[in-house]
Design a protein around this motif. Structure first.
Motif, PDB file in Angstrom:
ATOM      1  N   GLN A 190       0.932  -1.258  -0.171  1.00  0.00           N
ATOM      2  CA  GLN A 190      -0.141   0.082   0.027  1.00  0.00           C
ATOM      3  C   GLN A 190       0.709   1.137  -0.024  1.00  0.00           C
ATOM      4  O   GLN A 190       0.675   2.233  -0.820  1.00  0.00           O
ATOM      5  CB  GLN A 190      -0.879  -0.036   1.090  1.00  0.00           C
ATOM      6  N   GLN A 191       1.909   1.183   0.704  1.00  0.00           N
ATOM      7  CA  GLN A 191       2.653   2.344   0.884  1.00  0.00           C
ATOM      8  C   GLN A 191       3.526   2.507  -0.398  1.00  0.00           C
ATOM      9  O   GLN A 191       3.595   3.802  -0.948  1.00  0.00           O
ATOM     10  CB  GLN A 191       3.774   2.185   2.050  1.00  0.00           C
ATOM     11  N   ALA A 192       3.986   1.571  -1.142  1.00  0.00           N
ATOM     12  CA  ALA A 192       4.512   1.569  -2.273  1.00  0.00           C
ATOM     13  C   ALA A 192       3.758   2.098  -3.454  1.00  0.00           C
ATOM     14  O   ALA A 192       4.067   3.038  -4.115  1.00  0.00           O
ATOM     15  CB  ALA A 192       5.303   0.227  -2.855  1.00  0.00           C
ATOM     16  N   GLY A 193       2.399   1.826  -3.251  1.00  0.00           N
ATOM     17  CA  GLY A 193       1.377   2.276  -4.292  1.00  0.00           C
ATOM     18  C   GLY A 193       1.089   3.540  -4.040  1.00  0.00           C
ATOM     19  O   GLY A 193       0.987   4.287  -5.056  1.00  0.00           O
ATOM     20  N   GLU A 194       1.072   4.063  -2.810  1.00  0.00           N
ATOM     21  CA  GLU A 194       0.876   5.383  -2.559  1.00  0.00           C
ATOM     22  C   GLU A 194       2.121   6.220  -2.968  1.00  0.00           C
ATOM     23  O   GLU A 194       1.926   7.393  -3.608  1.00  0.00           O
ATOM     24  CB  GLU A 194       0.686   5.713  -1.252  1.00  0.00           C
ATOM     25  N   ARG A 195       3.398   5.920  -2.887  1.00  0.00           N
ATOM     26  CA  ARG A 195       4.571   6.524  -3.542  1.00  0.00           C
ATOM     27  C   ARG A 195       4.574   6.808  -4.929  1.00  0.00           C
ATOM     28  O   ARG A 195       4.942   7.714  -5.439  1.00  0.00           O
ATOM     29  CB  ARG A 195       5.899   5.825  -2.842  1.00  0.00           C
ATOM     30  N   GLN A 197       1.700   6.336  -6.803  1.00  0.00           N
ATOM     31  CA  GLN A 197       0.598   7.576  -7.059  1.00  0.00           C
ATOM     32  C   GLN A 197       1.437   8.870  -7.060  1.00  0.00           C
ATOM     33  O   GLN A 197       1.047   9.876  -7.758  1.00  0.00           O
ATOM     34  CB  GLN A 197      -0.559   7.391  -6.334  1.00  0.00           C
ATOM     35  N   ALA A 198       1.889   9.383  -5.714  1.00  0.00           N
ATOM     36  CA  ALA A 198       2.688  10.489  -5.561  1.00  0.00           C
ATOM     37  C   ALA A 198       3.576  10.848  -6.564  1.00  0.00           C
ATOM     38  O   ALA A 198       3.351  12.079  -7.135  1.00  0.00           O
ATOM     39  CB  ALA A 198       3.201  10.631  -4.093  1.00  0.00           C
ATOM     40  N   GLU A 199       4.409   9.971  -6.957  1.00  0.00           N
ATOM     41  CA  GLU A 199       5.402  10.306  -7.715  1.00  0.00           C
ATOM     42  C   GLU A 199       4.682  10.611  -9.264  1.00  0.00           C
ATOM     43  O   GLU A 199       5.095  11.444  -9.910  1.00  0.00           O
ATOM     44  CB  GLU A 199       6.356   9.130  -8.104  1.00  0.00           C
ATOM     45  N   ALA A 200       3.719   9.620  -9.724  1.00  0.00           N
ATOM     46  CA  ALA A 200       2.953  10.141 -10.918  1.00  0.00           C
ATOM     47  C   ALA A 200       2.294  11.402 -10.857  1.00  0.00           C
ATOM     48  O   ALA A 200       2.215  11.867 -11.932  1.00  0.00           O
ATOM     49  CB  ALA A 200       1.923   8.944 -11.042  1.00  0.00           C
ATOM     50  N   ARG A 201       1.646  11.774  -9.543  1.00  0.00           N
ATOM     51  CA  ARG A 201       1.131  13.160  -9.800  1.00  0.00           C
ATOM     52  C   ARG A 201       2.191  14.170  -9.563  1.00  0.00           C
ATOM     53  O   ARG A 201       1.919  15.133 -10.405  1.00  0.00           O
ATOM     54  CB  ARG A 201       0.274  13.308  -8.307  1.00  0.00           C
ATOM     55  N   GLY A 202       3.133  13.915  -9.110  1.00  0.00           N
ATOM     56  CA  GLY A 202       4.159  15.093  -9.307  1.00  0.00           C
ATOM     57  C   GLY A 202       4.963  15.156 -10.568  1.00  0.00           C
ATOM     58  O   GLY A 202       5.066  16.179 -11.203  1.00  0.00           O
ATOM     59  N   GLN A 203       5.013  14.016 -11.308  1.00  0.00           N
ATOM     60  CA  GLN A 203       5.551  13.942 -12.806  1.00  0.00           C
ATOM     61  C   GLN A 203       4.521  14.720 -13.559  1.00  0.00           C
ATOM     62  O   GLN A 203       4.673  15.592 -14.512  1.00  0.00           O
ATOM     63  CB  GLN A 203       5.721  12.628 -13.129  1.00  0.00           C
TER      64      GLN A 203
END
Length: 223
Positions: A190-195, A197-203
């Motif tokens: 779950q934490q890896a998925g959230e990271r 998603q956060a990286e995808a949003r940042g990109q």
């Protein structure tokens, strides 16, 4: 001092008179079933799943009234590369109660608790051959075997129960560890998925900002 003549007769008559004054108690069998002691020896029940065809009961029986037939089967290896094993399979287990003297030796010598006493005694037959009970009939008697008496409060716990409890505790602890590991792995995923998603949003935000700057540079307008 010599006994008084007739004293024995007087004692006997006294016992008779005392008995005559008591109320007689007659058990109305079979309408009223008798209350048997918990360890009554009525008939022998067979718990077939525990029988390993070791033949101890048949060899130790003083009347030779136990008949056992079996055959061997080959068991495939439990793991690849292992050896095949052979095991005894029970074909027949019969007890001739016309010969049995109810000594209980077969029950005592059984190392795997496959034979038990039942207090049932109503299995009289008009044909003596019907007193030979095969394994299906012996299995039916198992439903009439009473529960074992409770241990004394200060008695030591049986080794079988202690070993079973130890195994159960070990399996429960292993199951708890596996569940904890699964929860940790789920949390890590779950934490890896959230990271991600956060990286995808940042990109996506960085790409949007870069696109907006390029558009501004081309038009020369301030956003």
């Amino acid at each position: 001092m010599p006994p008084v003549p007739g004293s024995g007769l007087a004692k006997g008559l006294a016992v008779t008179l005392r008995t005559m004054t008591k109320k007689s108690v007659t058990a109305q069998y079979p309408e009223t079933q008798p209350e048997l002691p918990p360890r009554s020896r009525g008939v022998i029940g067979l718990f077939e799943e525990n029988c390993t065809v070791c033949m101890l009961c048949a060899r130790e029986c003083p009347d030779w009234c136990i008949y056992i037939d079996s055959h061997k089967e080959t068991v495939p290896p439990a793991a690849p590369g292992g050896r095949e094993r052979s095991r005894n399979v029970l074909d027949r287990f019969a007890i001739d109660f016309s010969l049995c003297m109810y000594c209980g030796i077969c029950i005592e010598v059984c190392p795997f608790d496959a034979l038990f006493w039942s207090p049932e005694f109503e299995y009289a037959e008009t044909d003596i051959h019907e007193l030979t009970h095969e394994r299906d009939k012996l299995r039916e008697w198992m439903w009439t075997v009473p529960e074992p008496p409770a241990l004394d409060p200060g008695a030591e716990e049986p080794k079988e129960i202690a070993a079973a409890r130890k195994t159960a505790d070990k399996l429960a602890a292993q199951h708890a560890r596996e569940q904890a590991e699964e929860r940790e792995q789920a949390e890590e995923r779950q934490q890896a998925g959230e990271r991600q998603q956060a990286e995808a949003r940042g990109q996506a935000e960085a790409w949007g900002q870069a696109t907006e700057r390029e558009r501004t540079d081309e038009t020369g307008e301030t956003p």
